[in-house]
Design a protein around this motif. Sequence first.
Motif, PDB file in Angstrom:
ATOM      1  N   LEU A 173       0.804  -1.229   0.000  1.00 42.76           N
ATOM      2  CA  LEU A 173       0.000   0.000   0.000  1.00 42.76           C
ATOM      3  C   LEU A 173       0.842   1.288   0.000  1.00 42.76           C
ATOM      4  N   PRO A 174       1.963   1.370   0.741  1.00 42.37           N
ATOM      5  CA  PRO A 174       2.750   2.611   0.674  1.00 42.37           C
ATOM      6  C   PRO A 174       3.232   2.925  -0.742  1.00 42.37           C
ATOM      7  N   SER A 175       3.761   1.922  -1.462  1.00 42.79           N
ATOM      8  CA  SER A 175       4.224   2.178  -2.843  1.00 42.79           C
ATOM      9  C   SER A 175       3.050   2.506  -3.747  1.00 42.79           C
ATOM     10  N   ALA A 176       1.930   1.833  -3.531  1.00 40.29           N
ATOM     11  CA  ALA A 176       0.750   2.084  -4.361  1.00 40.29           C
ATOM     12  C   ALA A 176       0.260   3.517  -4.150  1.00 40.29           C
ATOM     13  N   LEU A 177       0.211   3.957  -2.895  1.00 41.47           N
ATOM     14  CA  LEU A 177      -0.246   5.325  -2.599  1.00 41.47           C
ATOM     15  C   LEU A 177       0.731   6.348  -3.160  1.00 41.47           C
ATOM     16  N   SER A 178       2.016   6.034  -3.066  1.00 41.19           N
ATOM     17  CA  SER A 178       3.020   6.962  -3.566  1.00 41.19           C
ATOM     18  C   SER A 178       2.879   7.132  -5.087  1.00 41.19           C
ATOM     19  N   GLN A 179       2.626   6.041  -5.811  1.00 36.74           N
ATOM     20  CA  GLN A 179       2.401   6.144  -7.264  1.00 36.74           C
ATOM     21  C   GLN A 179       1.137   6.961  -7.548  1.00 36.74           C
ATOM     22  N   MET A 180       0.070   6.683  -6.808  1.00 30.70           N
ATOM     23  CA  MET A 180      -1.195   7.404  -7.056  1.00 30.70           C
ATOM     24  C   MET A 180      -1.006   8.896  -6.811  1.00 30.70           C
ATOM     25  N   LYS A 181      -0.287   9.224  -5.748  1.00 36.57           N
ATOM     26  CA  LYS A 181      -0.036  10.631  -5.418  1.00 36.57           C
ATOM     27  C   LYS A 181       0.774  11.298  -6.536  1.00 36.57           C
ATOM     28  N   ARG A 182       1.693  10.575  -7.114  1.00 41.61           N
ATOM     29  CA  ARG A 182       2.504  11.114  -8.207  1.00 41.61           C
ATOM     30  C   ARG A 182       1.663  11.293  -9.476  1.00 41.61           C
ATOM     31  N   TYR A 230      -9.075  -0.880   9.975  1.00 43.17           N
ATOM     32  CA  TYR A 230      -9.576   0.443   9.569  1.00 43.17           C
ATOM     33  C   TYR A 230      -8.536   1.525   9.871  1.00 43.17           C
ATOM     34  N   GLU A 231      -8.006   1.510  11.084  1.00 46.69           N
ATOM     35  CA  GLU A 231      -7.059   2.555  11.498  1.00 46.69           C
ATOM     36  C   GLU A 231      -5.751   2.500  10.706  1.00 46.69           C
ATOM     37  N   ASP A 232      -5.377   1.288  10.237  1.00 45.32           N
ATOM     38  CA  ASP A 232      -4.123   1.158   9.475  1.00 45.32           C
ATOM     39  C   ASP A 232      -4.187   1.954   8.172  1.00 45.32           C
ATOM     40  N   TYR A 233      -5.366   1.933   7.528  1.00 48.99           N
ATOM     41  CA  TYR A 233      -5.497   2.708   6.283  1.00 48.99           C
ATOM     42  C   TYR A 233      -5.269   4.195   6.563  1.00 48.99           C
ATOM     43  N   LEU A 234      -5.874   4.669   7.647  1.00 49.24           N
ATOM     44  CA  LEU A 234      -5.727   6.097   7.975  1.00 49.24           C
ATOM     45  C   LEU A 234      -4.257   6.449   8.209  1.00 49.24           C
ATOM     46  N   TYR A 235      -3.571   5.550   8.888  1.00 46.08           N
ATOM     47  CA  TYR A 235      -2.152   5.755   9.194  1.00 46.08           C
ATOM     48  C   TYR A 235      -1.339   5.823   7.894  1.00 46.08           C
ATOM     49  N   TYR A 236      -1.586   4.862   7.002  1.00 47.92           N
ATOM     50  CA  TYR A 236      -0.863   4.858   5.721  1.00 47.92           C
ATOM     51  C   TYR A 236      -1.197   6.106   4.893  1.00 47.92           C
ATOM     52  N   GLY A 276       1.398  11.436   2.981  1.00 52.12           N
ATOM     53  CA  GLY A 276       1.579  12.891   2.884  1.00 52.12           C
ATOM     54  C   GLY A 276       0.441  13.644   2.220  1.00 52.12           C
ATOM     55  N   PHE A 277      -0.762  13.081   2.234  1.00 46.98           N
ATOM     56  CA  PHE A 277      -1.902  13.816   1.676  1.00 46.98           C
ATOM     57  C   PHE A 277      -2.256  14.972   2.613  1.00 46.98           C
ATOM     58  N   SER A 278      -2.648  16.105   2.007  1.00 50.95           N
ATOM     59  CA  SER A 278      -2.973  17.238   2.877  1.00 50.95           C
ATOM     60  C   SER A 278      -4.428  17.145   3.353  1.00 50.95           C
ATOM     61  N   GLU A 279      -5.262  16.475   2.584  1.00 51.49           N
ATOM     62  CA  GLU A 279      -6.658  16.280   3.023  1.00 51.49           C
ATOM     63  C   GLU A 279      -6.983  14.800   2.981  1.00 51.49           C
ATOM     64  N   ILE A 280      -7.462  14.278   4.102  1.00 51.58           N
ATOM     65  CA  ILE A 280      -7.882  12.872   4.156  1.00 51.58           C
ATOM     66  C   ILE A 280      -9.296  12.869   4.727  1.00 51.58           C
ATOM     67  N   SER A 324     -14.710   4.436   2.771  1.00 54.19           N
ATOM     68  CA  SER A 324     -14.569   5.251   1.569  1.00 54.19           C
ATOM     69  C   SER A 324     -13.716   6.456   1.956  1.00 54.19           C
ATOM     70  N   ALA A 325     -12.931   6.933   1.015  1.00 61.97           N
ATOM     71  CA  ALA A 325     -12.054   8.063   1.354  1.00 61.97           C
ATOM     72  C   ALA A 325     -11.762   8.915   0.128  1.00 61.97           C
ATOM     73  N   PHE A 326     -11.706  10.212   0.373  1.00 63.46           N
ATOM     74  CA  PHE A 326     -11.237  11.177  -0.628  1.00 63.46           C
ATOM     75  C   PHE A 326      -9.875  11.666  -0.142  1.00 63.46           C
ATOM     76  N   LEU A 327      -8.878  11.532  -0.979  1.00 58.77           N
ATOM     77  CA  LEU A 327      -7.517  11.957  -0.604  1.00 58.77           C
ATOM     78  C   LEU A 327      -7.052  13.026  -1.563  1.00 58.77           C
ATOM     79  N   ARG A 328      -6.501  14.094  -0.993  1.00 62.19           N
ATOM     80  CA  ARG A 328      -6.000  15.188  -1.852  1.00 62.19           C
ATOM     81  C   ARG A 328      -4.594  15.554  -1.451  1.00 62.19           C
TER      82      ARG A 328
END
Length: 278
Positions: A134-143, A225-231, A236-240, A274-278
């Motif tokens: 998940l960290p690498s996946a989120l990092s790619q999505m953020k990029r 549930y809490e692990d997703y929030l932590y990741y 480094g999303f400014s809005e979660i 469900s989550a919106f990440l910015r």
Amino acid sequence: MVYDDEVLQNLCATLGVAAYQGQALSQLLARVDLKGKRVLEVGGSNLPRELIFDLFDVKEWVSIDIIAEGSYQLLQQSTHYQREGIEPLNKASSLIGTKDYLILDGAIEFAGGLPTGYFDVILSITSFEHILALPSALSQMKRLVEPAGVIYTYHGPIWSSYCGHHIWVDSEINFNVPDAIPEFGHLLYSPPEMFDLLRKTFGDRRAEQAVLQIYHQPRVNRLFYEDYLYYFKLAGFSEIEAAPYARREVQTDLQARLQTLHPGYRVFDAYGMSAFLR
Ligand SMILES: C[S@@+](CC[C@H](N)C(=O)[O-])C[C@H]1O[C@@H](n2cnc3c(N)ncnc32)[C@H](O)[C@@H]1O
């Protein structure tokens, strides 16, 4: 766009799009207009073009999905996949922008060939619970999302829910059959305890298959549930903006038992997130 949920749900039903996909899309479209946008779908490639282009009026749709040969999607939606085609993810850099609907077979963590900031919106339906890195996946999505863009996920059942093992042994032993596996059993019992319990009903072979899927196979990431929030925070999303969906009350004594066995975790009533990440 004036958004009409009834039109969306009716079209989903007509096109054979699953009800949970309709719910996820409904939540996204209530907040984000997809008209003229470049959209990346992560962990999914089966939404029909009638929905994407005729209703949403998307400019360009790219799917990154691990598409196993003989998977249920390929079998059940063969016309869709024959129409759109499937390309390997390692060809992404030469293919991007050449088709309005591009399906790339591979893992999001390896999407380095796609241009930075290319997408306005990233969407993922019932897939985050399967993404192991998940960290690498989120990092790619953020990029990949442009700075003012948004990432939206709708995923479950998550590990911390009553059926978060998410197993599918056969038509009788799977996460959709109530009580095939005792609710929260995956969080309450050890592998041999579970095996002993299941063999009485299903026999040794099927019980063992269930235990393998529940505890040992990398089919799901087993994040609470809490692990997703932590990741999400670490990415480094400014809005979660995250919320549980399909909540189910957990009795006080069971909640106390779960918290004792899994210190630091409290949210056991959320089937999904469900989550919106910015
Ligand atoms: C439960 S399916 C959901 C598919 C589709 N979104 C739907 O709702 O029908 C989860 C999908 O996520 C894909 N997947 C798992 N890990 C992935 C990853 N790291 N990158 C891309 N796709 C992934 C799986 O191959 C599978 O197709």
